[in-house]
Design an enzyme around this catalytic site. Sequence first.
Site, PDB file in Angstrom:
ATOM      1  N   TRP A   2      68.750  56.952  51.389  1.00  0.00           N
ATOM      2  CA  TRP A   2      67.506  56.989  52.159  1.00  0.00           C
ATOM      3  C   TRP A   2      66.977  55.581  52.415  1.00  0.00           C
ATOM      4  O   TRP A   2      66.380  55.307  53.460  1.00  0.00           O
ATOM      5  CB  TRP A   2      66.484  57.829  51.407  1.00  0.00           C
TER       6      TRP A   2
ATOM      7  N   HIS B 223      67.343  55.936  43.244  1.00  0.00           N
ATOM      8  CA  HIS B 223      66.036  55.406  43.629  1.00  0.00           C
ATOM      9  C   HIS B 223      65.174  55.195  42.382  1.00  0.00           C
ATOM     10  O   HIS B 223      64.366  56.046  42.001  1.00  0.00           O
ATOM     11  CB  HIS B 223      65.368  56.394  44.585  1.00  0.00           C
TER      12      HIS B 223
ATOM     13  N   SER C  53      60.136  51.107  46.010  1.00  0.00           N
ATOM     14  CA  SER C  53      59.988  52.145  47.018  1.00  0.00           C
ATOM     15  C   SER C  53      58.907  51.750  48.026  1.00  0.00           C
ATOM     16  O   SER C  53      58.952  50.666  48.576  1.00  0.00           O
ATOM     17  CB  SER C  53      59.700  53.489  46.348  1.00  0.00           C
TER      18      SER C  53
ATOM     19  N   LYS D  60      58.085  47.973  49.780  1.00  0.00           N
ATOM     20  CA  LYS D  60      57.690  47.561  51.132  1.00  0.00           C
ATOM     21  C   LYS D  60      56.453  46.669  51.043  1.00  0.00           C
ATOM     22  O   LYS D  60      56.359  45.629  51.702  1.00  0.00           O
ATOM     23  CB  LYS D  60      57.369  48.794  51.983  1.00  0.00           C
TER      24      LYS D  60
END
Length: 397
Positions: free
Chosen positions: A327, A378, A236, A240
Amino acid sequence: MKRILFAALLSLPMCVEAQDMKLEWTRNFDENKVPAYTLPDPLLCENGMRVTTREQWEQYRRPELLRTVQTYMYGFIPELKHPLGFRVDTVNTAYQFQPGKKQKQYTRKMVSVFLTEKGERGPLVHAEVITPNDAQGPVPMFMMFAWSLNHGFPTQRLLENGYGVAVLNTFEGCPDGRNAFTEGVIAAYYEPGQTYRRPDEWGCLAAWGWEASRLLDYLQTDPAIDEHRVAILGHSRLGKAALWTAVQDERFAMAFPVNSGCGGAALSRRKFGETVWAMNRSFPYWVCDNNQQFNMREEFLPFDQHSVIALMAPRPVYLATGQDDAWADPLGEFLAGKAAEPVYALYGRAGIGCDKQPAVDVAMDKGYIAYHIRTGGHAILQYDWDRFIEYADRFLK
């Protein structure tokens, strides 16, 4: 050059139609509403020169592109002195994970990584480092970002497969919030009299990556660990950070950005799922303030996330995502990986290996850019770990 571009973009008016569509773009999950876009060529220099060799990439284009990405997304890290020191406490050397199984010997250490010259009086981050004692030599490592040291990683399986495990308590050194600019490592390195972050200075993603680099400083001193075979993994927002960590610090041998989405592995220009505006509205502290000018204006970015993936070349990178995680834009992550392939080709290294997004639960993991979209949402699931360990075996063993 940077200031001129920044001023020019700020002067662009946001049309009424764009303002009305702001909420819609923030929540777009319809492929039919993805706008037409053209990706910047990562092999085209600012002066118009086309890169055709790895030497040109390394000497000219990579440094130029890295500066651009720093300027407009992740921010510049101050010139900081490192390594800054550590405190290492060996907790035990007989770490039995499952009662009833034959006991194997592991060395478990709690490492305090100092982030300023104040040592323990300044901001620091704690990490857990575990290595198997029966290894025939220094072991490859999985370093992982975590919300806390009470993590859910398959530590035992990794150790039994011959890997060491390093888990970083990420948010200790840099809080995941607006207080990141008043507490922790970013605020600690303000210049005398500075009270606010400059537009191109680092955000949390870069700060978390800098923490990981300081932990790697420690791993390089541990004789049980092979410093040249350390992978970085995050999920998540920490996915990044994992991608950017390995881009910034080429000592990391490979990266696993999982469900990383906008600001990670997904293309911004698709405006699908999490957008630049959505990220900056909810989490403006993740990236530098310069990134705010691209809210609803992704097409003006002088790069896209395929260029960030390309900065990993020639090292392996595994882009992992979930079918139900719209998302994070799973298709945008695949397309970014594909668009990074020309840079890997300079090194004669294969990319994903298919032209269309693969079917769910089919891993494309034979090249130096790997990708899968698996059943589920997720999270990091068993399927992910199975693929990650197989992929690491191919390159780190």
